[in-house]
Design a protein around this motif. Sequence first.
Motif, PDB file in Angstrom:
ATOM      1  N   LYS A   1       0.837  -1.192   0.000  1.00  0.00           N
ATOM      2  CA  LYS A   1       0.000   0.000   0.000  1.00  0.00           C
ATOM      3  C   LYS A   1       0.880   1.253   0.000  1.00  0.00           C
ATOM      4  CE  LYS A   1      -3.778  -2.447   0.398  1.00  0.00           C
ATOM      5  NZ  LYS A   1      -4.735  -2.564  -0.720  1.00  0.00           N
ATOM      6  N   PRO A   2       0.385   2.362  -0.550  1.00  0.00           N
ATOM      7  CA  PRO A   2       1.210   3.569  -0.626  1.00  0.00           C
ATOM      8  C   PRO A   2       1.643   4.110   0.728  1.00  0.00           C
ATOM      9  CG  PRO A   2      -0.727   3.761  -2.058  1.00  0.00           C
ATOM     10  CD  PRO A   2      -0.918   2.537  -1.223  1.00  0.00           C
ATOM     11  N   TRP A   3       0.912   3.759   1.794  1.00  0.00           N
ATOM     12  CA  TRP A   3       1.256   4.277   3.117  1.00  0.00           C
ATOM     13  C   TRP A   3       2.099   3.297   3.929  1.00  0.00           C
ATOM     14  CZ3 TRP A   3      -3.745   3.543   1.296  1.00  0.00           C
ATOM     15  CH2 TRP A   3      -4.362   2.374   1.696  1.00  0.00           C
ATOM     16  N   GLU A   4       2.393   2.144   3.378  1.00  0.00           N
ATOM     17  CA  GLU A   4       3.210   1.174   4.100  1.00  0.00           C
ATOM     18  C   GLU A   4       4.698   1.553   3.996  1.00  0.00           C
ATOM     19  OE1 GLU A   4       2.240  -2.639   2.543  1.00  0.00           O
ATOM     20  OE2 GLU A   4       0.318  -2.751   3.577  1.00  0.00           O
TER      21      GLU A   4
ATOM     22  N   ALA B   1      -3.192   9.390   6.046  1.00  0.00           N
ATOM     23  CA  ALA B   1      -3.982  10.626   5.998  1.00  0.00           C
ATOM     24  C   ALA B   1      -3.573  11.481   4.806  1.00  0.00           C
ATOM     25  CB  ALA B   1      -3.804  11.400   7.298  1.00  0.00           C
ATOM     26  N   ARG B   2      -2.278  11.540   4.510  1.00  0.00           N
ATOM     27  CA  ARG B   2      -1.803  12.335   3.385  1.00  0.00           C
ATOM     28  C   ARG B   2      -2.267  11.751   2.054  1.00  0.00           C
ATOM     29  NH1 ARG B   2       2.394  11.283  -0.033  1.00  0.00           N
ATOM     30  NH2 ARG B   2       2.384   9.348   1.120  1.00  0.00           N
TER      31      ARG B   2
ATOM     32  N   HIS C   1       0.124  16.365  -6.228  1.00  0.00           N
ATOM     33  CA  HIS C   1      -1.315  16.506  -6.001  1.00  0.00           C
ATOM     34  C   HIS C   1      -2.059  15.186  -6.177  1.00  0.00           C
ATOM     35  CE1 HIS C   1      -0.912  21.102  -6.853  1.00  0.00           C
ATOM     36  NE2 HIS C   1      -0.459  20.747  -5.667  1.00  0.00           N
ATOM     37  N   TRP C   2      -1.332  14.139  -6.510  1.00  0.00           N
ATOM     38  CA  TRP C   2      -1.920  12.805  -6.464  1.00  0.00           C
ATOM     39  C   TRP C   2      -2.236  12.435  -5.022  1.00  0.00           C
ATOM     40  CZ3 TRP C   2       0.173   7.905  -4.784  1.00  0.00           C
ATOM     41  CH2 TRP C   2      -0.590   6.791  -5.183  1.00  0.00           C
ATOM     42  N   PHE C   3      -1.476  13.014  -4.077  1.00  0.00           N
ATOM     43  CA  PHE C   3      -1.768  12.855  -2.660  1.00  0.00           C
ATOM     44  C   PHE C   3      -2.938  13.781  -2.322  1.00  0.00           C
ATOM     45  CE2 PHE C   3       3.006  12.418  -2.851  1.00  0.00           C
ATOM     46  CZ  PHE C   3       2.993  11.037  -2.884  1.00  0.00           C
ATOM     47  N   ARG C   4      -4.043  13.215  -1.909  1.00  0.00           N
ATOM     48  CA  ARG C   4      -5.270  13.993  -1.762  1.00  0.00           C
ATOM     49  C   ARG C   4      -5.157  15.086  -0.711  1.00  0.00           C
ATOM     50  NH1 ARG C   4     -10.081   9.381  -2.184  1.00  0.00           N
ATOM     51  NH2 ARG C   4      -9.468   8.583  -4.241  1.00  0.00           N
ATOM     52  N   ARG C   5      -4.291  14.900   0.265  1.00  0.00           N
ATOM     53  CA  ARG C   5      -4.158  15.912   1.315  1.00  0.00           C
ATOM     54  C   ARG C   5      -3.525  17.189   0.779  1.00  0.00           C
ATOM     55  NH1 ARG C   5      -6.327  14.943   6.567  1.00  0.00           N
ATOM     56  NH2 ARG C   5      -5.766  16.745   7.817  1.00  0.00           N
TER      57      ARG C   5
ATOM     58  N   GLU D   1       3.032  22.528   5.145  1.00  0.00           N
ATOM     59  CA  GLU D   1       4.364  22.468   4.545  1.00  0.00           C
ATOM     60  C   GLU D   1       5.027  21.124   4.838  1.00  0.00           C
ATOM     61  OE1 GLU D   1       5.940  26.002   6.319  1.00  0.00           O
ATOM     62  OE2 GLU D   1       5.793  27.135   4.440  1.00  0.00           O
ATOM     63  N   ALA D   2       4.723  20.556   6.015  1.00  0.00           N
ATOM     64  CA  ALA D   2       5.259  19.227   6.335  1.00  0.00           C
ATOM     65  C   ALA D   2       4.721  18.185   5.354  1.00  0.00           C
ATOM     66  CB  ALA D   2       4.887  18.849   7.768  1.00  0.00           C
ATOM     67  N   PHE D   3       3.419  18.234   5.068  1.00  0.00           N
ATOM     68  CA  PHE D   3       2.849  17.313   4.083  1.00  0.00           C
ATOM     69  C   PHE D   3       3.493  17.515   2.710  1.00  0.00           C
ATOM     70  CE2 PHE D   3      -1.058  16.818   6.835  1.00  0.00           C
ATOM     71  CZ  PHE D   3      -0.963  15.441   6.968  1.00  0.00           C
ATOM     72  N   LEU D   4       3.761  18.775   2.352  1.00  0.00           N
ATOM     73  CA  LEU D   4       4.409  19.069   1.073  1.00  0.00           C
ATOM     74  C   LEU D   4       5.797  18.444   1.006  1.00  0.00           C
ATOM     75  CD1 LEU D   4       3.688  22.819   0.157  1.00  0.00           C
ATOM     76  CD2 LEU D   4       3.296  20.812  -1.278  1.00  0.00           C
ATOM     77  N   THR D   5       6.578  18.630   2.062  1.00  0.00           N
ATOM     78  CA  THR D   5       7.950  18.123   2.070  1.00  0.00           C
ATOM     79  C   THR D   5       7.965  16.601   2.084  1.00  0.00           C
ATOM     80  OG1 THR D   5       8.581  20.100   3.315  1.00  0.00           O
ATOM     81  CG2 THR D   5      10.198  18.339   3.185  1.00  0.00           C
TER      82      THR D   5
END
Length: 282
Positions: A11-14, A54-55, A241-245, A258-262
Amino acid sequence: MIRRCRVARPKPWEVDDELWAVIEPLLPKVERRIRHPGRKRHPDRLVFQGILFARHTGIAWEHLPQKRGFGSGMTCWRRLAEWTDAGMWPRLHEVLLAKLRSANALDFSKAAVDGSHIRGVKRGAKTERSPVDRGRTGSKHHLITDAEGIPLAVTLTGGNRNDVTQLIPLLQAVPPVRGKRGRPRRRPDVVLGDRGYDHDKYRRLVRDLGVKPLIARRGTEHGSGLGTQRWVVERAFAHLHWFRRLRVRWEIRDDIHEAFLTVGCALICRRRLRSVLSGAVG
């Protein structure tokens, strides 16, 4: 009848062991109190996966599924804020950039810059009324990539800021990238920009940094050829922007967004690194 076994894709979050070996040394050490230690701290690796979940999905913190073992949404948010305050995310991005440079997968011969507007649902620092979205509150992502579209640095501003105002901050935000012998690399040879960056003042400032500006002129016909070189930054935005968050800003705190961006930039670097290394092995 022959049955084909499907291999379970991660999974992408693993977080696999290889990535965790990069992340774990960067996390701040938290010593447990001897007296009145309280509840045992939830494992960092699971919490990190909750942040990635979440991201990736854009889910609200309070709706984070407990059955996956991430911990509560509040636990994940607090750990995200703790690691953000410790400056962990830029260090993670810098480490992965160094690994890419060591694998000869980072091209500093050219860099491309661009900006992208996103809607801000809640007001907060670095949100302004956007002139391109009917005056709705929003923010802007500003990105600089290498010649292959690998994110080098990203900044966040209000939705009313002109792209050209972030040209110098983006160049200055590129970290010193190690990975090879000698001095770390920090500046590209050339920076590419569209007509939104056409300003002689900023051309001079770019040259002062030792970088050659290659920016389209306003009023000239299309077909300058820059589009065939700077499309990589638009592709990098598509990956981010493929990351929905990151499609809509839900966070009031600008440092959390900005943390999610980085993190997004770091994981794009990680994906590229795996592709390069698997190709080298193959």
